[in-house]
Design an enzyme around this catalytic site. Structure first.
Site, PDB file in Angstrom:
ATOM      1  N   PRO A  17       0.788  -1.226   0.000  1.00 41.63           N
ATOM      2  CA  PRO A  17       0.000   0.000   0.000  1.00 41.63           C
ATOM      3  C   PRO A  17       0.821   1.277   0.000  1.00 41.63           C
ATOM      4  CG  PRO A  17      -0.156  -1.118   2.121  1.00 41.63           C
ATOM      5  CD  PRO A  17       0.512  -2.067   1.171  1.00 41.63           C
ATOM      6  N   ASN A  18       0.335   2.215  -0.779  1.00 37.48           N
ATOM      7  CA  ASN A  18       0.868   3.584  -0.889  1.00 37.48           C
ATOM      8  C   ASN A  18       2.191   3.670  -1.647  1.00 37.48           C
ATOM      9  OD1 ASN A  18      -1.292   4.810   0.636  1.00 37.48           O
ATOM     10  ND2 ASN A  18      -0.431   3.760   2.416  1.00 37.48           N
ATOM     11  N   ARG A  25       5.355  10.903  -2.543  1.00 30.52           N
ATOM     12  CA  ARG A  25       5.002  10.572  -1.158  1.00 30.52           C
ATOM     13  C   ARG A  25       6.206  10.795  -0.251  1.00 30.52           C
ATOM     14  NH1 ARG A  25       4.543   4.480   1.371  1.00 30.52           N
ATOM     15  NH2 ARG A  25       3.783   5.129   3.410  1.00 30.52           N
ATOM     16  N   TYR A  30      11.209   8.601   1.517  1.00 32.79           N
ATOM     17  CA  TYR A  30      11.194   7.498   0.554  1.00 32.79           C
ATOM     18  C   TYR A  30      11.978   7.780  -0.730  1.00 32.79           C
ATOM     19  CZ  TYR A  30       7.569   5.804   3.682  1.00 32.79           C
ATOM     20  OH  TYR A  30       6.889   5.366   4.799  1.00 32.79           O
ATOM     21  N   ASN A  81       8.103  -5.565  -0.576  1.00 39.86           N
ATOM     22  CA  ASN A  81       7.943  -4.392   0.279  1.00 39.86           C
ATOM     23  C   ASN A  81       6.451  -4.308   0.579  1.00 39.86           C
ATOM     24  OD1 ASN A  81       7.720  -1.998   1.622  1.00 39.86           O
ATOM     25  ND2 ASN A  81       8.963  -0.815   0.177  1.00 39.86           N
ATOM     26  N   ALA A  84       2.975  -0.716   5.033  1.00 36.56           N
ATOM     27  CA  ALA A  84       2.474  -0.780   6.413  1.00 36.56           C
ATOM     28  C   ALA A  84       1.983  -2.179   6.787  1.00 36.56           C
ATOM     29  CB  ALA A  84       1.366   0.245   6.614  1.00 36.56           C
ATOM     30  N   GLU A 105      12.769  -9.310   2.288  1.00 31.29           N
ATOM     31  CA  GLU A 105      11.898  -8.242   2.797  1.00 31.29           C
ATOM     32  C   GLU A 105      12.627  -6.924   2.544  1.00 31.29           C
ATOM     33  OE1 GLU A 105      11.085  -8.401   7.011  1.00 31.29           O
ATOM     34  OE2 GLU A 105      10.153  -6.413   6.996  1.00 31.29           O
ATOM     35  N   HIS A 107      12.545  -2.516   2.455  1.00 34.11           N
ATOM     36  CA  HIS A 107      11.953  -1.227   2.829  1.00 34.11           C
ATOM     37  C   HIS A 107      12.849  -0.123   2.290  1.00 34.11           C
ATOM     38  CE1 HIS A 107       9.140  -3.183   5.509  1.00 34.11           C
ATOM     39  NE2 HIS A 107      10.150  -3.925   5.919  1.00 34.11           N
ATOM     40  N   ARG A 114      12.357   4.701  12.936  1.00 36.62           N
ATOM     41  CA  ARG A 114      11.195   5.593  12.818  1.00 36.62           C
ATOM     42  C   ARG A 114      10.224   5.377  13.995  1.00 36.62           C
ATOM     43  NH1 ARG A 114       8.922   5.054   6.970  1.00 36.62           N
ATOM     44  NH2 ARG A 114       7.742   6.878   7.692  1.00 36.62           N
TER      45      ARG A 114
HETATM   46  C1  DQA Z   1       8.002   1.081   4.065  1.00 36.45           C
HETATM   47  C2  DQA Z   1       8.047   1.334   5.579  1.00 36.45           C
HETATM   48  C3  DQA Z   1       6.680   1.127   6.193  1.00 36.45           C
HETATM   49  O1  DQA Z   1       6.733   1.396   7.600  1.00 36.45           O
HETATM   50  C4  DQA Z   1       5.680   2.082   5.572  1.00 36.45           C
HETATM   51  O2  DQA Z   1       4.396   1.856   6.108  1.00 36.45           O
HETATM   52  C5  DQA Z   1       5.680   2.033   4.087  1.00 36.45           C
HETATM   53  C6  DQA Z   1       6.934   1.921   3.380  1.00 36.45           C
HETATM   54  C7  DQA Z   1       9.348   1.451   3.388  1.00 36.45           C
HETATM   55  O3  DQA Z   1       9.540   1.051   2.247  1.00 36.45           O
HETATM   56  O4  DQA Z   1      10.182   2.128   3.993  1.00 36.45           O
HETATM   57  O5  DQA Z   1       4.631   2.179   3.454  1.00 36.45           O
HETATM   58  O6  DQA Z   1       7.754  -0.290   3.831  1.00 36.45           O
END
Ligand code: DQA
Length: 152
Positions: A17-18, A25, A30, A81, A84, A105, A107, A114
């Site tokens: 998501p997102n 964003r 990011y 990735n 959240a 995994e 990020h 954070r």
């Molecule tokens: C994320 C880190 C997560 O905490 C966050 O909710 C994201 C992006 C990252 O790529 O740093 O949406 O996965």
């Protein structure tokens, strides 16, 4: 006919998501690369290594669970990735646990540095390795890291 050696040349990259909003964003967290740019570079990196990279992005937990299930027998390794969802989706945890190949995994940020709610990941216990905090470069490193782990 799909053979095991075809499967083991295929990486599935999943973004949660997102992550469709990358580029605009919270760029200070990011980075400024868009998701399309990141996927294009990751795909080129995979091709340089003789692999193919498929990509799926969704804001829906159910769709991500379904794609992980469909990757069984179709992809040799997963780069995930989960955004959240990483912090609370036991459904994604269970889907990944049922996948037998390597799982990275990933990020962009370093969630451990954070807010408190980002400090734990339910994906980590079923991941082969974790890459975080390197923004877009993490995707290239993930492809390079997973390549030798995929059975030939
Ligand atoms: C994320 C880190 C997560 O905490 C966050 O909710 C994201 C992006 C990252 O790529 O740093 O949406 O996965």
């Amino acid at each position: 006919m799909t053979t095991d050696s075809d499967v083991n040349k295929r990486i599935m990259l999943i973004n949660g998501p997102n992550l469709n909003l990358l580029g605009s964003r919270e760029p200070e967290i990011y980075g400024t690369d868009t998701l399309d740019e990141i996927v294009d570079s990751a795909r080129s990196q995979a091709e340089e290594l003789g692999l193919t990279l498929q990509h799926f992005q969704s804001n829906s937990e159910a769709e991500i669970v379904d794609v992980i299930a469909q990757s069984r027998g179709n992809s040799g390794g997963l780069i995930v990735n989960a955004g959240a969802f990483s912090h609370y989706s036991w459904a994604i945890h269970d889907a990944l646990a049922a996948f037998s190949g390597p799982i990275i995994e990933l990020h962009l940020s370093n969630p451990g540095a954070r807010e408190e709610f980002r400090h734990s990941s339910v994906i980590t216990p079923v991941a082969t390795a974790v890459i975080s905090g390197l923004k877009a470069r993490g995707y290239l490193l993930a492809v390079r890291a997973i390549a030798p782990l995929m059975a030939s």
